[in-house]
Design an enzyme around this catalytic site. Structure first.
Site, PDB file in Angstrom:
ATOM      1  N   GLU A 137      42.943  43.457  44.450  1.00  0.00           N
ATOM      2  CA  GLU A 137      43.296  44.934  45.403  1.00  0.00           C
ATOM      3  C   GLU A 137      42.887  44.725  46.691  1.00  0.00           C
ATOM      4  O   GLU A 137      41.775  43.860  47.047  1.00  0.00           O
ATOM      5  CB  GLU A 137      42.572  45.930  44.494  1.00  0.00           C
ATOM      6  CG  GLU A 137      43.060  45.951  42.949  1.00  0.00           C
ATOM      7  CD  GLU A 137      42.463  47.309  42.460  1.00  0.00           C
ATOM      8  OE1 GLU A 137      41.694  48.107  42.927  1.00  0.00           O
ATOM      9  OE2 GLU A 137      43.119  47.476  41.357  1.00  0.00           O
ATOM     10  N   PRO A 138      43.142  45.754  47.548  1.00  0.00           N
ATOM     11  CA  PRO A 138      42.384  45.722  48.829  1.00  0.00           C
ATOM     12  C   PRO A 138      41.070  45.674  49.263  1.00  0.00           C
ATOM     13  O   PRO A 138      40.504  45.131  49.958  1.00  0.00           O
ATOM     14  CB  PRO A 138      43.087  47.158  49.576  1.00  0.00           C
ATOM     15  CG  PRO A 138      44.385  47.378  48.894  1.00  0.00           C
ATOM     16  CD  PRO A 138      43.955  46.604  47.399  1.00  0.00           C
ATOM     17  N   GLY A 141      38.589  41.418  45.702  1.00  0.00           N
ATOM     18  CA  GLY A 141      39.039  40.054  45.659  1.00  0.00           C
ATOM     19  C   GLY A 141      38.390  38.961  44.512  1.00  0.00           C
ATOM     20  O   GLY A 141      38.488  39.331  43.386  1.00  0.00           O
ATOM     21  N   GLU A 377      43.384  32.125  43.984  1.00  0.00           N
ATOM     22  CA  GLU A 377      43.192  31.421  42.548  1.00  0.00           C
ATOM     23  C   GLU A 377      41.551  31.214  42.661  1.00  0.00           C
ATOM     24  O   GLU A 377      41.151  30.314  42.064  1.00  0.00           O
ATOM     25  CB  GLU A 377      43.886  30.547  42.093  1.00  0.00           C
ATOM     26  CG  GLU A 377      45.233  31.293  41.845  1.00  0.00           C
ATOM     27  CD  GLU A 377      46.172  30.396  41.026  1.00  0.00           C
ATOM     28  OE1 GLU A 377      45.549  29.981  40.147  1.00  0.00           O
ATOM     29  OE2 GLU A 377      47.512  30.522  40.997  1.00  0.00           O
ATOM     30  N   GLY A 378      40.845  31.766  43.455  1.00  0.00           N
ATOM     31  CA  GLY A 378      39.364  31.456  43.792  1.00  0.00           C
ATOM     32  C   GLY A 378      39.243  30.663  44.906  1.00  0.00           C
ATOM     33  O   GLY A 378      39.651  29.622  44.966  1.00  0.00           O
ATOM     34  N   GLU A 381      34.418  28.771  47.831  1.00  0.00           N
ATOM     35  CA  GLU A 381      32.938  29.148  47.642  1.00  0.00           C
ATOM     36  C   GLU A 381      32.922  29.850  46.164  1.00  0.00           C
ATOM     37  O   GLU A 381      31.857  29.196  45.406  1.00  0.00           O
ATOM     38  CB  GLU A 381      32.782  30.323  48.350  1.00  0.00           C
ATOM     39  CG  GLU A 381      32.335  30.013  49.862  1.00  0.00           C
ATOM     40  CD  GLU A 381      33.760  29.851  50.699  1.00  0.00           C
ATOM     41  OE1 GLU A 381      34.902  29.999  50.074  1.00  0.00           O
ATOM     42  OE2 GLU A 381      33.745  29.425  51.797  1.00  0.00           O
TER      43      GLU A 381
HETATM   44  C1  LIG Z   1      48.982  34.001  50.129  1.00  0.00           C
HETATM   45  C2  LIG Z   1      48.160  34.617  49.091  1.00  0.00           C
HETATM   46  C3  LIG Z   1      48.713  34.586  47.990  1.00  0.00           C
HETATM   47  C4  LIG Z   1      47.989  35.463  47.044  1.00  0.00           C
HETATM   48  N1  LIG Z   1      48.668  35.577  45.866  1.00  0.00           N
HETATM   49  C5  LIG Z   1      47.761  36.154  44.791  1.00  0.00           C
HETATM   50  C6  LIG Z   1      48.519  36.656  43.737  1.00  0.00           C
HETATM   51  O1  LIG Z   1      49.433  36.387  43.126  1.00  0.00           O
HETATM   52  N2  LIG Z   1      47.822  37.359  42.587  1.00  0.00           N
HETATM   53  C7  LIG Z   1      46.514  37.974  42.842  1.00  0.00           C
HETATM   54  O2  LIG Z   1      45.874  38.607  42.294  1.00  0.00           O
HETATM   55  N3  LIG Z   1      45.816  37.537  44.026  1.00  0.00           N
HETATM   56  C8  LIG Z   1      46.484  36.734  45.054  1.00  0.00           C
HETATM   57  N4  LIG Z   1      45.815  36.385  46.252  1.00  0.00           N
HETATM   58  C9  LIG Z   1      44.612  36.796  46.533  1.00  0.00           C
HETATM   59  C10 LIG Z   1      43.416  35.864  46.375  1.00  0.00           C
HETATM   60  O3  LIG Z   1      43.196  35.333  45.201  1.00  0.00           O
HETATM   61  C11 LIG Z   1      42.274  36.315  47.061  1.00  0.00           C
HETATM   62  O4  LIG Z   1      42.564  36.642  48.672  1.00  0.00           O
HETATM   63  C12 LIG Z   1      41.073  35.325  46.991  1.00  0.00           C
HETATM   64  O5  LIG Z   1      40.369  35.470  45.718  1.00  0.00           O
HETATM   65  C13 LIG Z   1      39.864  35.876  47.879  1.00  0.00           C
HETATM   66  O6  LIG Z   1      39.574  37.287  47.762  1.00  0.00           O
HETATM   67  P1  LIG Z   1      39.515  38.130  49.118  1.00  0.00           P
HETATM   68  O7  LIG Z   1      40.609  37.825  50.040  1.00  0.00           O
HETATM   69  O8  LIG Z   1      39.341  39.525  48.662  1.00  0.00           O
HETATM   70  O9  LIG Z   1      38.430  37.620  50.002  1.00  0.00           O
HETATM   71  P2  LIG Z   1      36.631  38.327  49.381  1.00  0.00           P
HETATM   72  O10 LIG Z   1      36.498  38.277  48.139  1.00  0.00           O
HETATM   73  O11 LIG Z   1      36.524  39.398  50.312  1.00  0.00           O
HETATM   74  O12 LIG Z   1      35.728  36.993  50.266  1.00  0.00           O
HETATM   75  C14 LIG Z   1      35.750  36.649  51.647  1.00  0.00           C
HETATM   76  C15 LIG Z   1      34.852  35.548  51.841  1.00  0.00           C
HETATM   77  O13 LIG Z   1      33.634  35.784  51.264  1.00  0.00           O
HETATM   78  C16 LIG Z   1      33.253  34.480  50.373  1.00  0.00           C
HETATM   79  N5  LIG Z   1      32.446  35.015  49.003  1.00  0.00           N
HETATM   80  C17 LIG Z   1      32.771  36.256  48.123  1.00  0.00           C
HETATM   81  N6  LIG Z   1      32.045  36.051  47.162  1.00  0.00           N
HETATM   82  C18 LIG Z   1      31.037  34.966  47.325  1.00  0.00           C
HETATM   83  C19 LIG Z   1      29.893  34.441  46.648  1.00  0.00           C
HETATM   84  N7  LIG Z   1      29.620  34.921  45.509  1.00  0.00           N
HETATM   85  N8  LIG Z   1      29.477  33.190  47.221  1.00  0.00           N
HETATM   86  C20 LIG Z   1      29.801  33.053  48.436  1.00  0.00           C
HETATM   87  N9  LIG Z   1      30.808  33.280  48.915  1.00  0.00           N
HETATM   88  C21 LIG Z   1      31.490  34.389  48.491  1.00  0.00           C
HETATM   89  C22 LIG Z   1      34.869  34.265  49.972  1.00  0.00           C
HETATM   90  O14 LIG Z   1      34.713  32.635  49.404  1.00  0.00           O
HETATM   91  C23 LIG Z   1      35.484  34.123  51.124  1.00  0.00           C
HETATM   92  O15 LIG Z   1      35.188  33.203  51.967  1.00  0.00           O
HETATM   93  C24 LIG Z   1      46.648  35.705  47.204  1.00  0.00           C
HETATM   94  C25 LIG Z   1      46.043  35.563  48.506  1.00  0.00           C
HETATM   95  C26 LIG Z   1      46.621  34.910  49.478  1.00  0.00           C
HETATM   96  C27 LIG Z   1      46.280  34.899  50.790  1.00  0.00           C
END
Ligand SMILES: Cc1cc2nc3c(=O)[nH]c(=O)nc-3n(C[C@H](O)[C@H](O)[C@H](O)COP(=O)(O)OP(=O)(O)OC[C@H]3O[C@@H](n4cnc5c(N)ncnc54)[C@H](O)[C@@H]3O)c2cc1C
Length: 395
Positions: A137-138, A141, A377-378, A381
């Site tokens: 969700e927005p 993640g 997919e994670g 990190e």
């Molecule tokens: C092209 C694309 C396709 C996608 N397709 C799908 C899909 O089909 N279905 C779906 O559900 N999602 C999908 N996603 C979402 C994707 O899985 C998330 O973007 C991803 O899991 C990271 O979440 P976030 O973007 O909110 O980043 P955030 O969770 O906000 O993370 C931001 C940064 O902080 C770091 N971080 C967060 N927590 C920790 C921690 N505990 N320790 C260290 N570092 C941390 C992260 O590694 C990252 O570097 C897609 C994303 C993209 C870009």
């Protein structure tokens, strides 16, 4: 140094004739039908419906789904071999294939009712319909427990409201496995999974995401406004959504590792060819140690990735009998292969010099496509966090 032909890479002696056959089928289709159109679809961002339909006909959209449900009835090794070949030609096709196979079909095959398998898994595995998976969700993640979308029970239905983001195939999907909060007080334990039909009222495709790479794989927000989902479409029990989401991601991560491997190999093979042709200072650039050592590091990481992926695929196969998780193997394969894809794409651009930066060659596309494997997919990190927790037992 000779860049290997697809049919010669890896310990092929381990493969059965059925696995070799699907690899060859995927290889031929990828090189003959996908590679020639990849640049054009990357440029326009258009969804490649025609090639995806043909991949369904070839059995590539539900490789591990049993034949009685419209799939190819093969094993995980067959799946990773085929996905690697498709991604080597175009990572966007690889992303669409991976979502249908692992994120949609695997979850329903594992947790679905007979009726759900017959109606939804059959349609997606046979390639007639497109599936998607929506956890992000927005404002949520990596930390899924903070999701804000809600599903409230109303008789034989659940009423869904909220906005989900970054859904691969979201704009074109017929069916989506959606993870949504049924009891916010319980955080992760309050998430439930539903199979939703995108043609039903109360569902809309939201903002489409303009992307750096895998541009031909359509990605968008999806919006629920009073969408009524039959209770019969709940996947698993109420509150089991997080467990289902993570179990499915274990399978998905092996797919993303294979996608990364395909990108890395494409970058490597192009770099070897260029290093053998391009001359500078009166010799082939591949004769410079500074270039050849890059190629050596690319090749070595590629083969190490392959072995981690095969290990994870075999662990997933064993799990079908033992029920054991393969979280560690999947996370290690995804982490290492994603970083290998990025390493190889980066090196390939450098080896090509200015031409690596040009849209005339696919090298810059490999560079843009590789990055996503470290994010979805994670993130890397999160893979490190998963591996550390499993290895140390500390949280
Ligand atoms: C092209 C694309 C396709 C996608 N397709 C799908 C899909 O089909 N279905 C779906 O559900 N999602 C999908 N996603 C979402 C994707 O899985 C998330 O973007 C991803 O899991 C990271 O979440 P976030 O973007 O909110 O980043 P955030 O969770 O906000 O993370 C931001 C940064 O902080 C770091 N971080 C967060 N927590 C920790 C921690 N505990 N320790 C260290 N570092 C941390 C992260 O590694 C990252 O570097 C897609 C994303 C993209 C870009």
């Amino acid at each position: 140094m000779a860049a290997s032909d697809a049919s010669q890479t890896g310990p092929s002696l381990l493969l059965s004739s059925e696995q070799e056959m699907i690899r060859q089928t995927a290889h031929d289709f990828a090189q003959n039908e996908i590679a020639p159109i990849a640049a054009q679809f990357d440029e326009t961002g258009e969804f490649p419906s025609e090639t995806i339909r043909k991949m369904g006909e070839l059995g590539l959209m539900g490789i591990e789904v049993p034949e009685e449900y419209g799939g190819a009835g093969m094993d995980t090794l067959a799946y990773v071999l085929a996905l690697e070949e498709i991604s080597k030609a175009d990572a966007a096709h690889g992303a669409i294939m991976s979502v249908n196979n692992s994120l949609f079909c695997y979850g329903i095959n594992r947790f679905g009712t007979e009726a759900q398998k017959q109606k939804y898994m059959r349609a997606v595995a046979s390639g007639k319909s497109i599936g998607a998976y929506s956890l992000t969700e927005p404002m949520s993640g990596s930390d899924a427990g903070t999701m804000r979308s809600r599903a409230v029970r109303d008789g034989d239905f659940y009423v869904l409201n909220g906005r989900k983001s970054w859904v691969t195939s979201g704009p074109v999907a017929d069916y989506i496995v959606v993870f949504i909060m049924t009891d916010p007080r319980k955080r992760h334990q309050g998430i439930s999974a539903f199979i939703i039909e995108t043609r039903q009222p109360g569902f809309a495709v939201g903002k489409k995401e303009p992307k750096l790479g895998i541009r031909a794989s359509a990605t968008s927000e999806i919006v629920f406004e009073g969408h009524r989902c039959p209770a019969a479409n709940r996947l698993g029990q109420e509150g089991e959504g997080f467990k289902i989401a993570m179990t499915v991601l274990d399978a998905g991560r092996i797919g993303i590792a294979s996608q990364a491997l395909g990108i890395a190999e494409a970058a490597y093979e192009a770099a070897v060819l260029y290093a053998k042709e391009r001359e500078a200072f009166g010799q082939k650039i591949g004769q410079f140690q500074g270039i050849s050592f890059k190629l050596v590091d690319m090749k070595t990481r590629i083969e190490a990735s392959r072995l981690l992926i095969y290990q994870a695929a075999l662990a997933k196969e064993r799990a079908k009998n033992t029920g054991q998780r393969f979280t560690l193997e999947a996370a290690m394969a995804k982490l290492f292969s994603a970083e290998t894809a990025m390493f190889c794409a980066h090196a390939a651009v450098q080896i090509h010099g200015g031409m690596g930066y040009s849209k005339e060659l696919p090298i810059e596309r490999y560079f843009r496509d590789a990055k996503i494997t470290e994010i979805y997919e994670g993130t890397s990190e999160i893979q490190r966090m998963v591996i550390a927790r499993l290895e140390t037992g500390l949280r």
